[in-house]
Write a protein that holds these residues in place. Structure first.
Motif, mmCIF file in Angstrom:
data_model
loop_
_atom_site.group_PDB
_atom_site.id
_atom_site.type_symbol
_atom_site.label_atom_id
_atom_site.label_comp_id
_atom_site.label_asym_id
_atom_site.label_seq_id
_atom_site.Cartn_x
_atom_site.Cartn_y
_atom_site.Cartn_z
ATOM 1 N N VAL A 24 -26.987 39.403 49.781
ATOM 2 C CA VAL A 24 -27.561 38.471 49.130
ATOM 3 C C VAL A 24 -29.340 38.404 49.889
ATOM 4 N N SER A 25 -30.153 38.145 48.941
ATOM 5 C CA SER A 25 -31.643 37.936 49.358
ATOM 6 C C SER A 25 -32.188 36.832 49.583
ATOM 7 N N GLY A 26 -31.254 35.714 49.489
ATOM 8 C CA GLY A 26 -31.671 34.255 49.730
ATOM 9 C C GLY A 26 -30.584 33.416 49.918
ATOM 10 N N ILE A 27 -31.008 32.000 50.018
ATOM 11 C CA ILE A 27 -29.792 31.177 50.307
ATOM 12 C C ILE A 27 -30.217 29.832 49.531
ATOM 13 N N SER A 28 -28.990 29.318 48.610
ATOM 14 C CA SER A 28 -29.546 28.113 47.916
ATOM 15 C C SER A 28 -28.275 27.159 48.080
ATOM 16 N N ILE A 29 -28.689 25.837 47.796
ATOM 17 C CA ILE A 29 -27.754 24.810 47.962
ATOM 18 C C ILE A 29 -27.733 24.187 46.547
ATOM 19 N N ASP A 30 -28.477 24.430 46.010
ATOM 20 C CA ASP A 30 -28.897 23.820 44.520
ATOM 21 C C ASP A 30 -28.787 24.687 43.004
ATOM 22 N N THR A 31 -27.970 24.521 42.127
ATOM 23 C CA THR A 31 -28.072 25.460 41.139
ATOM 24 C C THR A 31 -29.177 25.455 40.342
ATOM 25 N N ARG A 32 -29.719 24.430 40.346
ATOM 26 C CA ARG A 32 -31.208 24.031 39.388
ATOM 27 C C ARG A 32 -32.151 24.748 40.105
ATOM 28 N N THR A 33 -32.292 25.390 41.348
ATOM 29 C CA THR A 33 -33.355 26.204 41.812
ATOM 30 C C THR A 33 -32.867 27.581 42.363
ATOM 31 N N LEU A 34 -31.390 27.794 42.129
ATOM 32 C CA LEU A 34 -31.012 29.194 42.663
ATOM 33 C C LEU A 34 -31.556 30.219 41.904
ATOM 34 N N ALA A 133 -39.900 25.827 56.373
ATOM 35 C CA ALA A 133 -39.226 25.057 55.847
ATOM 36 C C ALA A 133 -40.018 24.650 54.527
ATOM 37 N N VAL A 134 -39.092 24.516 53.377
ATOM 38 C CA VAL A 134 -39.546 24.034 52.237
ATOM 39 C C VAL A 134 -39.428 22.643 52.272
ATOM 40 N N ALA A 135 -40.261 21.976 51.167
ATOM 41 C CA ALA A 135 -40.199 20.417 51.174
ATOM 42 C C ALA A 135 -39.974 19.885 52.385
ATOM 43 N N SER A 136 -38.943 18.707 52.525
ATOM 44 C CA SER A 136 -38.781 18.322 53.822
ATOM 45 C C SER A 136 -37.613 18.421 54.290
ATOM 46 N N TYR A 137 -37.028 19.844 54.339
ATOM 47 C CA TYR A 137 -35.740 20.051 54.868
ATOM 48 C C TYR A 137 -35.435 20.156 56.391
ATOM 49 N N ASN A 138 -35.424 18.910 56.850
ATOM 50 C CA ASN A 138 -35.332 18.665 58.332
ATOM 51 C C ASN A 138 -34.226 17.922 58.932
ATOM 52 N N ASN A 139 -33.116 17.952 58.284
ATOM 53 C CA ASN A 139 -32.024 17.048 58.810
ATOM 54 C C ASN A 139 -30.963 18.168 59.170
ATOM 55 N N HIS A 140 -29.646 17.665 59.142
ATOM 56 C CA HIS A 140 -28.519 18.395 59.841
ATOM 57 C C HIS A 140 -28.342 19.586 58.901
ATOM 58 N N TRP A 141 -28.494 19.730 57.622
ATOM 59 C CA TRP A 141 -28.427 20.812 56.835
ATOM 60 C C TRP A 141 -29.709 21.407 56.668
ATOM 61 N N GLY A 142 -30.874 20.805 56.433
ATOM 62 C CA GLY A 142 -32.135 21.346 56.247
ATOM 63 C C GLY A 142 -32.574 22.488 57.241
ATOM 64 N N VAL A 143 -32.457 22.104 58.662
ATOM 65 C CA VAL A 143 -32.690 22.834 59.662
ATOM 66 C C VAL A 143 -32.054 24.214 59.523
ATOM 67 N N PRO A 144 -30.602 24.128 59.653
ATOM 68 C CA PRO A 144 -30.024 25.348 59.683
ATOM 69 C C PRO A 144 -30.073 26.445 58.447
ATOM 70 N N LEU A 145 -30.354 25.602 57.300
ATOM 71 C CA LEU A 145 -30.676 26.137 55.915
ATOM 72 C C LEU A 145 -31.933 27.139 56.261
ATOM 73 N N THR A 146 -33.062 26.323 56.838
ATOM 74 C CA THR A 146 -34.453 27.205 56.824
ATOM 75 C C THR A 146 -34.213 28.284 57.847
ATOM 76 N N LEU A 147 -33.545 28.055 58.887
ATOM 77 C CA LEU A 147 -33.264 29.178 59.764
ATOM 78 C C LEU A 147 -32.482 30.398 59.049
ATOM 79 N N ALA A 148 -31.357 29.925 58.347
ATOM 80 C CA ALA A 148 -30.550 30.888 57.801
ATOM 81 C C ALA A 148 -31.368 31.747 56.561
ATOM 82 N N ARG A 149 -32.552 31.036 56.205
ATOM 83 C CA ARG A 149 -33.380 31.840 55.203
ATOM 84 C C ARG A 149 -34.449 32.691 55.804
ATOM 85 N N MET A 150 -34.392 32.647 57.083
ATOM 86 C CA MET A 150 -35.476 33.420 57.982
ATOM 87 C C MET A 150 -35.403 35.071 57.855
ATOM 88 N N PRO A 151 -36.293 35.529 57.091
ATOM 89 C CA PRO A 151 -36.142 37.182 57.309
ATOM 90 C C PRO A 151 -36.112 37.659 58.870
#
Length: 469
Positions: A24-34, A133-151
């Motif tokens: 995979v080349s990215g990570i998404s939690i929302d099908t609207r922006t996948l 981080a995109v938007a305000s991804y700063n909570n219990h899922w936003g922080v690990p999501l931002t880290l997991a997306r890091m090249p």
């Protein structure tokens, strides 16, 4: 396709079982922006993400992170099956953080986290591969999501960390493992979960618990709770650097409005320089100064960063300036609709008061008008904090204030009759009145907590212009 994660890497990071040999080349939690090639993470929030796995795969997801194969998903679908999706996301984040050599900066604070993060990302992107981080991804899922997306080849990373209850920041900071940790400010926010502002300061200071050995904390010297931050830094034996008007090394010397920009004279170490920020407000200058201290602590070029700062401007909902074309002229919308607390409300109203008239291009000399929505999570003081906005000096030059929500009814009652606009129960109730309330030359502020829905008013004002969205 450049692989962010392969099936084997993701399985090792999460302890899960991969079906198929995917990447995979990215990570998404929302099908609207996948995007095609993303790993879809089936988190459970307002809805169970497993209900959208089939849709995500149909849209081109490279794989899905799940606890089981959902109904309607083919037996040979590319999946990563784990015991707990949230824990697996954290595992991806921790491994992504460990495999990069990036200098990591983490930011928290009651106000200004997102704008400071965006400033830093803008400045550092000029000096190396930067992930933020995109938007305000700063909570219990936003922080690990931002880290997991890091090249893995990231050179600078900017992570935003937020909270609304005690004990949230330290675990997220330990996941981020920053080299630099910044506290923008401490204010009366989330008081329903804390006894006092000093308690909020101690929670913000917990970001220092995640610092890498030899890391540096960048702290606001001008707040009443500065000594609380200092005590926490000393207790953790963390090197710390102060910024602000009362600081020595990173000192704000002066600010002034020039046209549509804020100009600030600052001292950064031995150097004195001028900052140009494409938005109005001393709070932007203060946050920029703290950001420059972070740049220095991360080993980047401060002079170069200060020059690049002139290219930054606030994003939608966080102070963005939008010109709306009207018959015979235009109006200016100050979109600060994403969030609000007493400190940021005072700053936004000061910006409205300081914004110069639009001049001849507007068609006519306009008014300064504010649409203010409820401020959430203020605890027992919420009534007094809303009514107290009427005492702000900035209100002296604002023509009309419309109030939205049950709490803002207290401000509405406290306003002088000549300044008092309408009180509305909801933002949607405002929309029919906008055409009669606004005109050419007006400068309009929309500000409130996200729950107040001021974005509806922002959209309504935009739609007054030529060529509705």
């Amino acid at each position: 396709m450049s692989a962010l994660w392969t099936a084997a890497e993701a399985a090792t990071a999460t302890g899960g079982e991969a079906t198929g040999d995917w990447k995979v080349s990215g990570i998404s939690i929302d099908t609207r922006t996948l995007q095609p090639g993303d790993l879809f993470v089936a988190l459970k929030a307002a809805r169970d993400g497993h209900d959208f796995v089939a849709q995500a795969l149909d849209k081109g997801a490279g794989a899905a992170l799940v606890t089981h194969r959902p109904t309607g998903v083919a037996a040979d679908a590319p999946l990563l099956i784990v015991e707990d999706v949230q824990a697996a996301l954290e595992g991806l984040g921790q491994v992504a953080r460990a495999r990069t050599q990036a200098k990591v900066i983490a930011i928290t604070g009651s106000v200004g986290k997102t704008s400071t993060k965006e400033m830093l990302a803008c400045m550092l992107a000029d000096q190396g591969r930067t992930h933020a981080a995109v938007a305000s991804y700063n909570n219990h899922w936003g922080v690990p999501l931002t880290l997991a997306r890091m090249p893995r080849d990231t050179e600078f990373a900017v992570i935003e960390i937020g909270m609304n209850h005690p004990g949230e920041i330290a675990p997220l900071a330990r996941q981020a493992r920053p080299h630099v940790a910044m506290v923008t400010t401490v204010a009366a926010v989330h008081l329903e979960a804390f006894d006092d502002v000093a308690g909020i300061a101690r929670e913000k200071a917990a970001i220092m618990e995640g610092l890498e050995p030899g890391g540096v904390a960048v702290l606001n010297a001008d707040i009443d709770e500065a000594q609380v931050l200092a005590a926490e830094a000393q207790g953790l034996d963390v090197a710390h650097q102060w910024f602000g008007e009362s600081a020595t090394e990173y000192k704000l010397l002066s600010t002034k409005i020039s046209g549509e920009a804020t100009l600030a004279e600052v001292r950064c170490g031995p150097e004195q320089m001028q900052l140009a920020i494409q938005s109005l407000g001393a709070h932007f200058a203060m946050n920029a100064l703290g950001a420059l201290a972070c740049v220095a602590a991360a080993g980047a070029d401060v002079q170069r960063a200060a020059q690049v700062l002139a290219l930054w401007s606030p994003v939608q909902g966080r102070g963005a300036r939008v010109e709306v074309a009207m018959d015979g002229g235009k109006l200016l919308l100050l979109d600060d609709s994403y969030n609000a607390n007493p400190t940021s409300m005072a700053a936004a109203l000061a910006v409205l008061a300081a914004t110069p008239d639009l001049g001849a291009d507007a068609g006519v000399k306009g008014r300064k008008i504010a649409y203010l929505g409820d401020m959430g999570e203020l605890g027992p003081q919420e009534v007094a904090l809303h009514a107290g906005l009427a005492d702000l000096a900035a209100l002296e030059t604002i023509d009309t204030i419309h109030c939205i929500g049950p709490l803002m009814a207290h401000l509405h009652q406290a306003l002088p009759a000549a300044q008092r606009g309408f009180h509305y129960a909801t933002s949607a109730d405002v929309l029919p009145d906008l055409p009669s309330q606004l005109g050419c030359g007006d400068i309009v502020l929309a500000k409130g907590s996200l729950s107040a829905g001021l974005s509806k008013i922002v959209d309504g004002i935009r739609d007054l212009g030529h060529g509705k969205r």
